[in-house]
Design an enzyme around this catalytic site. Sequence first.
Site, PDB file in Angstrom:
ATOM      1  N   HIS A 472       0.833  -1.210   0.000  1.00 53.97           N
ATOM      2  CA  HIS A 472       0.000   0.000   0.000  1.00 53.97           C
ATOM      3  C   HIS A 472       0.862   1.253   0.000  1.00 53.97           C
ATOM      4  CE1 HIS A 472      -3.728   2.273   1.138  1.00 53.97           C
ATOM      5  NE2 HIS A 472      -2.817   3.104   1.632  1.00 53.97           N
ATOM      6  N   GLU A 473       1.868   1.286   0.888  1.00 57.57           N
ATOM      7  CA  GLU A 473       2.713   2.472   0.985  1.00 57.57           C
ATOM      8  C   GLU A 473       3.608   2.621  -0.245  1.00 57.57           C
ATOM      9  OE1 GLU A 473       1.762   4.392   3.131  1.00 57.57           O
ATOM     10  OE2 GLU A 473       0.669   3.020   4.431  1.00 57.57           O
ATOM     11  N   HIS A 476       1.793   4.374  -2.983  1.00 58.16           N
ATOM     12  CA  HIS A 476       1.669   5.827  -2.827  1.00 58.16           C
ATOM     13  C   HIS A 476       2.810   6.590  -3.500  1.00 58.16           C
ATOM     14  CE1 HIS A 476      -1.929   6.576  -0.636  1.00 58.16           C
ATOM     15  NE2 HIS A 476      -1.603   5.846   0.403  1.00 58.16           N
ATOM     16  N   GLU A 495      -5.823   7.337  -2.065  1.00 56.41           N
ATOM     17  CA  GLU A 495      -6.041   6.213  -1.153  1.00 56.41           C
ATOM     18  C   GLU A 495      -6.741   5.063  -1.868  1.00 56.41           C
ATOM     19  OE1 GLU A 495      -4.919   5.548   1.777  1.00 56.41           O
ATOM     20  OE2 GLU A 495      -3.851   7.453   1.832  1.00 56.41           O
TER      21      GLU A 495
END
Length: 706
Positions: A472-473, A476, A495
């Site tokens: 997930h990170e 980003h 997000e």
Amino acid sequence: MDVKLDPSRDDLPLMANTSHILVKHYVLDLDVDFESQIIEGTIVLFFESGNRFKKRSSSTEVACLSESNKACKFRMPEPCQIPVTNTKTFSSKIGYNDFVICGKGEKDTSGKDGNHDNQEQASGISSSKYCCDTGNHGSEEFLLVLDCCDLSVLKVEEVDVAAVPGIEKFTRSPKLRNQIVHELVALPADRWREQLDYYALCSQAPGCGELLFDTDTWSLQIRKTGAQTATDFPHAIRIRYRTKPQGRSVTWTSDQSGRPCVYTVGSPINNRALFPCQEPPVAMSTWQATVRAAASLVVLMSGENSAKPTQLREGYSSWHYYVTMPMPASTFTIAVGSWTEMKPEICSSNDLATERSFSPSEADFRYVGVCGHMEYPCRFQNASATTQKIIPHRVFAPACLKRVCQETLLPLIPPCLSAAHSVLGTHPFSRLDILIVPANFSSLGMASPHIVFLSQSTLTGMSQLCGTRLCHEIAHAWFGLAIGARDWTEEWLSEGFATHLEDVFWAKAQQDFLQMLLENIPEEKRPELSVGNIFRDWLESSGIPQPLQRERQALAECGLAQQVSAEVAKWVRVNRRPRKRKRKDREEVFEKLLPDQLVLLLEHLLEQKTVTPRTLQSLERTYHLSEQDAEVRHRWCELIVKHKYTKAYRDVERFLQEDQAMGIYLYGELMLSEDPRQQHLAHRCFELSREQMDRSSAAVVAEMLF
């Protein structure tokens, strides 16, 4: 213009008057003092002014009063005429459409993180809300407004950049300071190193006159006598300031080993309690920073370079970081503590081959793509970077977490980075640091350029939670950092992309198993099983794949969700049995479940009106719930609280102490139960962690408890 807002309830006001002047580069020179819990030093801001404005079209826009001395008196500033009815309904941190805008300007349509967006939009200049934008309204002096909160500003002065030796080498007007800055910020991308060097030299130049300044709750206001427009205002200024221990942009705390540390929170007020800045999304800039701290400490920042300490006087060292990609000030991140770098016990030759970093100076600018952003050394235009599947990375954590980091986190990074590259291509950033932050960190993770904060909660149990959060990170880096929504009302888009891609990356990081399976099964035993057939049947053909149709009934009986349903039925039967079982009652045999299956199992059991202590005890022993990952343990704690299972209250207490990123909901459950013992447990846990808890989280819990 002291706007009274509560950041825990109201949107963050954007004060900086970016309509007429933009910060293009920051140079920070700071000292970190743990004894006083203060960061102190100077910041030099290099500006670019402009008058590229579109005609006002909105009927809601109004101008400031024509006489600025009435509208914005220095030392006693008053707000512009903005009709405010209910601040809770406003969107001042995000988007400008809900408010009246002071002065000349346009509504903000540029991206917070839109570095690869349209060039005109990325470099446009827009006005901010809550501002008194005195750009040029007659004979008044220009007022520079910076976003600032919880800071002690000691001195503001103009910097004499003309005094820098050798500055005449690249400027046509060596005696005109603003012209020097203009030409410095306009240097082409391939001269980035020279540009950074001159920024550093200029930041150390002597002052040439103090500037008038004033502060209020949300801003720092600066003016120079006689400077009537942004063009006349000094384009290089130095601000001497210090943070406050209670500043809301930084958290002074202790790590898991009990050693002092400090890190930026990133919310609720971004970085404006760390340094004066321009906060609106349009204000993207580069920066470089020198940070001094005790020699025993490690300084990590969101910089492009993997900085190493330079020894100073006895007991102190200096760290220097920089970035060449313009980014919003809110993405600046710093963490200082007794971090230990975690390295894999065995490093393969393949890992070494991929660990080479490509700095902008090595960039092979054979333009492999066309970007529409402002000019800077872009990795998407670097042919060498396009093939770099695994960017150089480091992992830092307190020494007490060394073993679990080596076992859980380190093996996951290369496959997750490689999976991201296989899906999205070139990594936007040249390197990555990952830091396991203290227990009071209020989220499971946070991504900034070149650095990711991860909660210790991701390290427990199996690798599922750690892997998906890491993915997930990493996502980003593309969505939220390299590109982003045009204004802060649309942050959910970043997000949303990251949440979707975490599953895509994580699945791809585990598809290596399929290749290994095929390589180890002889071809004669797998006539229909091949990568080509799998792709044809499952990806390139419409409708339900033939293998799935043939085995649909079997899959219906042994699917993961169906397996959970079967296990739930077993536990319901166990729960209904009397304490003394009859001899003919056979013992239930429970299947081994994956973490996601355990979460689903516990959620089903939470729907049961009554679960006996005997069943709960058997449940914990069967699945070793107290040793599972944080997602599983959270549901386990919910069961404990709901059914007042006192023997396992220690698990709830441990969760509230060690998993603060996820524990707030449990405080509410403990208080709603109206059980004195549970309420006492909530109060006791809060008192033990209140001083170290994230401020926003502490405020929410306090409201539940008192």
